[in-house]
Design a protein around this motif. Sequence first.
Motif, PDB file in Angstrom:
ATOM      1  N   ARG A 153       0.853  -1.194   0.000  1.00  0.00           N
ATOM      2  CA  ARG A 153       0.000   0.000   0.000  1.00  0.00           C
ATOM      3  C   ARG A 153       0.884   1.239   0.000  1.00  0.00           C
ATOM      4  NH1 ARG A 153      -5.143   0.422   0.251  1.00  0.00           N
ATOM      5  NH2 ARG A 153      -5.408  -1.724   1.014  1.00  0.00           N
ATOM      6  N   MET A 154       0.555   2.181  -0.874  1.00  0.00           N
ATOM      7  CA  MET A 154       1.385   3.354  -1.093  1.00  0.00           C
ATOM      8  C   MET A 154       1.001   4.504  -0.162  1.00  0.00           C
ATOM      9  SD  MET A 154       3.596   2.684  -3.555  1.00  0.00           S
ATOM     10  CE  MET A 154       3.793   1.146  -2.615  1.00  0.00           C
ATOM     11  N   ALA A 155       1.861   5.503  -0.132  1.00  0.00           N
ATOM     12  CA  ALA A 155       1.562   6.741   0.585  1.00  0.00           C
ATOM     13  C   ALA A 155       0.421   7.472  -0.121  1.00  0.00           C
ATOM     14  CB  ALA A 155       2.814   7.620   0.647  1.00  0.00           C
ATOM     15  N   GLU A 156       0.051   8.630   0.395  1.00  0.00           N
ATOM     16  CA  GLU A 156      -1.112   9.359  -0.114  1.00  0.00           C
ATOM     17  C   GLU A 156      -1.009   9.601  -1.631  1.00  0.00           C
ATOM     18  OE1 GLU A 156      -0.360  10.754   4.147  1.00  0.00           O
ATOM     19  OE2 GLU A 156       0.827  10.274   2.389  1.00  0.00           O
ATOM     20  N   ARG A 157      -2.099   9.296  -2.314  1.00  0.00           N
ATOM     21  CA  ARG A 157      -2.195   9.589  -3.749  1.00  0.00           C
ATOM     22  C   ARG A 157      -3.383  10.520  -3.982  1.00  0.00           C
ATOM     23  NH1 ARG A 157      -0.892   3.820  -6.897  1.00  0.00           N
ATOM     24  NH2 ARG A 157       1.349   3.825  -6.429  1.00  0.00           N
ATOM     25  N   GLY A 158      -3.212  11.372  -4.973  1.00  0.00           N
ATOM     26  CA  GLY A 158      -4.272  12.332  -5.259  1.00  0.00           C
ATOM     27  C   GLY A 158      -4.501  13.298  -4.114  1.00  0.00           C
ATOM     28  N   LEU A 159      -3.427  13.618  -3.371  1.00  0.00           N
ATOM     29  CA  LEU A 159      -3.550  14.527  -2.233  1.00  0.00           C
ATOM     30  C   LEU A 159      -3.920  15.923  -2.723  1.00  0.00           C
ATOM     31  CD1 LEU A 159      -3.148  14.894   0.852  1.00  0.00           C
ATOM     32  CD2 LEU A 159      -0.791  15.575   0.337  1.00  0.00           C
ATOM     33  N   ASP A 160      -5.011  16.446  -2.197  1.00  0.00           N
ATOM     34  CA  ASP A 160      -5.514  17.753  -2.626  1.00  0.00           C
ATOM     35  C   ASP A 160      -4.830  18.849  -1.814  1.00  0.00           C
ATOM     36  OD1 ASP A 160      -6.999  20.055  -3.247  1.00  0.00           O
ATOM     37  OD2 ASP A 160      -8.820  18.879  -3.556  1.00  0.00           O
ATOM     38  N   THR A 161      -4.036  19.662  -2.491  1.00  0.00           N
ATOM     39  CA  THR A 161      -3.418  20.836  -1.861  1.00  0.00           C
ATOM     40  C   THR A 161      -3.822  22.102  -2.616  1.00  0.00           C
ATOM     41  OG1 THR A 161      -1.385  20.483  -3.160  1.00  0.00           O
ATOM     42  CG2 THR A 161      -1.440  19.556  -0.937  1.00  0.00           C
ATOM     43  N   SER A 162      -5.080  22.138  -3.063  1.00  0.00           N
ATOM     44  CA  SER A 162      -5.567  23.285  -3.821  1.00  0.00           C
ATOM     45  C   SER A 162      -5.510  24.559  -2.988  1.00  0.00           C
ATOM     46  CB  SER A 162      -7.002  23.043  -4.287  1.00  0.00           C
ATOM     47  OG  SER A 162      -7.063  21.938  -5.167  1.00  0.00           O
ATOM     48  N   VAL A 163      -5.143  25.652  -3.646  1.00  0.00           N
ATOM     49  CA  VAL A 163      -4.999  26.938  -2.959  1.00  0.00           C
ATOM     50  C   VAL A 163      -5.689  28.031  -3.765  1.00  0.00           C
ATOM     51  CG1 VAL A 163      -2.823  26.301  -1.856  1.00  0.00           C
ATOM     52  CG2 VAL A 163      -2.790  27.433  -4.097  1.00  0.00           C
ATOM     53  N   SER A 164      -5.850  29.173  -3.116  1.00  0.00           N
ATOM     54  CA  SER A 164      -6.347  30.376  -3.790  1.00  0.00           C
ATOM     55  C   SER A 164      -5.418  31.535  -3.471  1.00  0.00           C
ATOM     56  CB  SER A 164      -7.772  30.723  -3.338  1.00  0.00           C
ATOM     57  OG  SER A 164      -8.702  29.768  -3.784  1.00  0.00           O
ATOM     58  N   THR A 165      -5.308  32.454  -4.415  1.00  0.00           N
ATOM     59  CA  THR A 165      -4.534  33.677  -4.202  1.00  0.00           C
ATOM     60  C   THR A 165      -5.460  34.882  -4.347  1.00  0.00           C
ATOM     61  OG1 THR A 165      -3.923  33.837  -6.555  1.00  0.00           O
ATOM     62  CG2 THR A 165      -2.423  32.624  -5.111  1.00  0.00           C
ATOM     63  N   ARG A 166      -5.126  35.959  -3.617  1.00  0.00           N
ATOM     64  CA  ARG A 166      -5.990  37.145  -3.620  1.00  0.00           C
ATOM     65  C   ARG A 166      -5.317  38.383  -4.201  1.00  0.00           C
ATOM     66  NH1 ARG A 166     -10.789  36.957  -1.050  1.00  0.00           N
ATOM     67  NH2 ARG A 166     -11.229  35.218   0.360  1.00  0.00           N
ATOM     68  N   SER A 167      -4.120  38.233  -4.744  1.00  0.00           N
ATOM     69  CA  SER A 167      -3.462  39.378  -5.367  1.00  0.00           C
ATOM     70  C   SER A 167      -2.705  38.904  -6.601  1.00  0.00           C
ATOM     71  CB  SER A 167      -2.489  40.051  -4.389  1.00  0.00           C
ATOM     72  OG  SER A 167      -1.335  39.244  -4.199  1.00  0.00           O
ATOM     73  N   ALA A 168      -2.469  39.839  -7.520  1.00  0.00           N
ATOM     74  CA  ALA A 168      -1.730  39.507  -8.734  1.00  0.00           C
ATOM     75  C   ALA A 168      -0.310  39.072  -8.395  1.00  0.00           C
ATOM     76  CB  ALA A 168      -1.720  40.716  -9.673  1.00  0.00           C
ATOM     77  N   TRP A 224      -6.363  27.619  -7.661  1.00  0.00           N
ATOM     78  CA  TRP A 224      -5.450  26.640  -8.262  1.00  0.00           C
ATOM     79  C   TRP A 224      -5.837  25.248  -7.769  1.00  0.00           C
ATOM     80  CZ3 TRP A 224      -1.512  27.422 -11.770  1.00  0.00           C
ATOM     81  CH2 TRP A 224      -1.178  28.756 -12.045  1.00  0.00           C
ATOM     82  N   GLU A 225      -6.245  24.392  -8.717  1.00  0.00           N
ATOM     83  CA  GLU A 225      -6.570  23.007  -8.385  1.00  0.00           C
ATOM     84  C   GLU A 225      -5.289  22.182  -8.454  1.00  0.00           C
ATOM     85  OE1 GLU A 225      -9.428  22.047  -7.400  1.00  0.00           O
ATOM     86  OE2 GLU A 225     -10.841  23.595  -8.058  1.00  0.00           O
ATOM     87  N   LEU A 226      -4.883  21.628  -7.310  1.00  0.00           N
ATOM     88  CA  LEU A 226      -3.639  20.862  -7.233  1.00  0.00           C
ATOM     89  C   LEU A 226      -3.908  19.514  -6.584  1.00  0.00           C
ATOM     90  CD1 LEU A 226      -1.281  23.666  -5.839  1.00  0.00           C
ATOM     91  CD2 LEU A 226      -1.570  23.008  -8.233  1.00  0.00           C
ATOM     92  N   LYS A 227      -3.670  18.457  -7.323  1.00  0.00           N
ATOM     93  CA  LYS A 227      -3.739  17.111  -6.760  1.00  0.00           C
ATOM     94  C   LYS A 227      -2.448  16.381  -7.110  1.00  0.00           C
ATOM     95  CE  LYS A 227      -8.712  16.491  -6.361  1.00  0.00           C
ATOM     96  NZ  LYS A 227      -9.867  15.583  -6.582  1.00  0.00           N
ATOM     97  N   SER A 228      -1.819  15.824  -6.087  1.00  0.00           N
ATOM     98  CA  SER A 228      -0.474  15.267  -6.265  1.00  0.00           C
ATOM     99  C   SER A 228      -0.349  13.937  -5.541  1.00  0.00           C
ATOM    100  CB  SER A 228       0.582  16.239  -5.718  1.00  0.00           C
ATOM    101  OG  SER A 228       0.405  17.544  -6.241  1.00  0.00           O
ATOM    102  N   ASP A 229       0.660  13.169  -5.928  1.00  0.00           N
ATOM    103  CA  ASP A 229       0.997  11.929  -5.248  1.00  0.00           C
ATOM    104  C   ASP A 229       2.221  12.150  -4.371  1.00  0.00           C
ATOM    105  OD1 ASP A 229      -1.049  10.670  -6.631  1.00  0.00           O
ATOM    106  OD2 ASP A 229       0.281   9.876  -8.187  1.00  0.00           O
ATOM    107  N   VAL A 230       2.197  11.603  -3.155  1.00  0.00           N
ATOM    108  CA  VAL A 230       3.349  11.686  -2.263  1.00  0.00           C
ATOM    109  C   VAL A 230       4.402  10.690  -2.735  1.00  0.00           C
ATOM    110  CG1 VAL A 230       4.162  11.374   0.106  1.00  0.00           C
ATOM    111  CG2 VAL A 230       1.948  12.443  -0.326  1.00  0.00           C
ATOM    112  N   VAL A 231       5.626  11.177  -2.925  1.00  0.00           N
ATOM    113  CA  VAL A 231       6.705  10.350  -3.473  1.00  0.00           C
ATOM    114  C   VAL A 231       7.954  10.480  -2.600  1.00  0.00           C
ATOM    115  CG1 VAL A 231       5.836  10.514  -5.834  1.00  0.00           C
ATOM    116  CG2 VAL A 231       7.447  12.241  -5.002  1.00  0.00           C
ATOM    117  N   GLN A 232       8.984   9.712  -2.965  1.00  0.00           N
ATOM    118  CA  GLN A 232      10.264   9.790  -2.273  1.00  0.00           C
ATOM    119  C   GLN A 232      10.908  11.156  -2.473  1.00  0.00           C
ATOM    120  OE1 GLN A 232      11.898   7.746  -0.316  1.00  0.00           O
ATOM    121  NE2 GLN A 232      11.071   5.696  -0.626  1.00  0.00           N
ATOM    122  N   ALA A 233      11.674  11.575  -1.483  1.00  0.00           N
ATOM    123  CA  ALA A 233      12.440  12.813  -1.608  1.00  0.00           C
ATOM    124  C   ALA A 233      13.539  12.638  -2.644  1.00  0.00           C
ATOM    125  CB  ALA A 233      13.063  13.187  -0.264  1.00  0.00           C
ATOM    126  N   PRO A 234      13.904  13.686  -3.372  1.00  0.00           N
ATOM    127  CA  PRO A 234      15.069  13.602  -4.253  1.00  0.00           C
ATOM    128  C   PRO A 234      16.316  13.355  -3.412  1.00  0.00           C
ATOM    129  CG  PRO A 234      14.340  15.881  -4.033  1.00  0.00           C
ATOM    130  CD  PRO A 234      13.300  15.041  -3.366  1.00  0.00           C
TER     131      PRO A 234
END
Length: 277
Positions: A153-168, A224-234
């Motif tokens: 079983r793998m670490a978190e997949r499709g982890l939602d880290t979506s954010v919003s910004t309020r300035s240019a 910003w819609e962000l979904k990512s998989d947790v992976v090994q560190a470089p």
Amino acid sequence: MVAVTVEALVDAPCPRVGLTVTGLGVGDSLVSVWRTADGEREPVRGARRTTLNDAAFLVDWDAPLGRPITYEVEVISGPGGAARVTSGSVTVDSATGWLMDPLIPQTAVPVVGDATDETYLRSQALSELAYEADVSVFNIMGSNKPLALFGQRMAERGLDTSVSTRSAEQNARLEKLLQSTAQLLFRPLPGWGTRTLRGSLFLANAAAVQLPVDVSWGGNLTRWELKSDVVQAPTIKVLTATFSYGDVQLLMDTYQQKQDLMAGKSYLDDLKNPIGG
């Protein structure tokens, strides 16, 4: 005798931990440095089986935020022989989490957990954690129960880290980061999400979706819609210098001024604080 001291550094470009290792002896020492936080022991990126001579100043750019951390210096071989020494505890205090390219600290973007004037996590972020495993099912002649083969079983997949910004300005900074790399380091604050996340999450982000909300009629809100998989560190450390000869040229009229500034101080002092003080 080998010794290690640690300190939290919270100035630009982002919070981190500085480690001073001394007493290795004159000559090459093969050293690994380990970090323990939240009960997990991991190698400090760029400091596994590295060669040091007598003393060194190392930086842990991946240090988790807001929780106690200890470091262990493991001397594998060197003039003084094998040794292990553990640091005291250090906590890196920060009012925000951070999202960055793990190889370029200057890209770090501060992120807050609630909707404010800062770059902030959206309400659905970190609300669902999925842990997938590779499972293959094979039907067997003569049996009504198939055979299953299971992967880890793998670490978190499709982890939602979506954010919003309020300035240019915030949006441009985040856009620059996301357009430059698909490899991200996310350091959340304790208490974010449905349960306590690990303090350093390396993410593989295949798609970053930009959704301007009110920009077309003069606003600045961008999602910003962000979904990512947790992976090994470089395995490699940072690729860019945080202080260079170019900075000396900008801050001082002559290189002699730099030499005068560090008069009476060691090379180790220069590594820790290249502009003196």
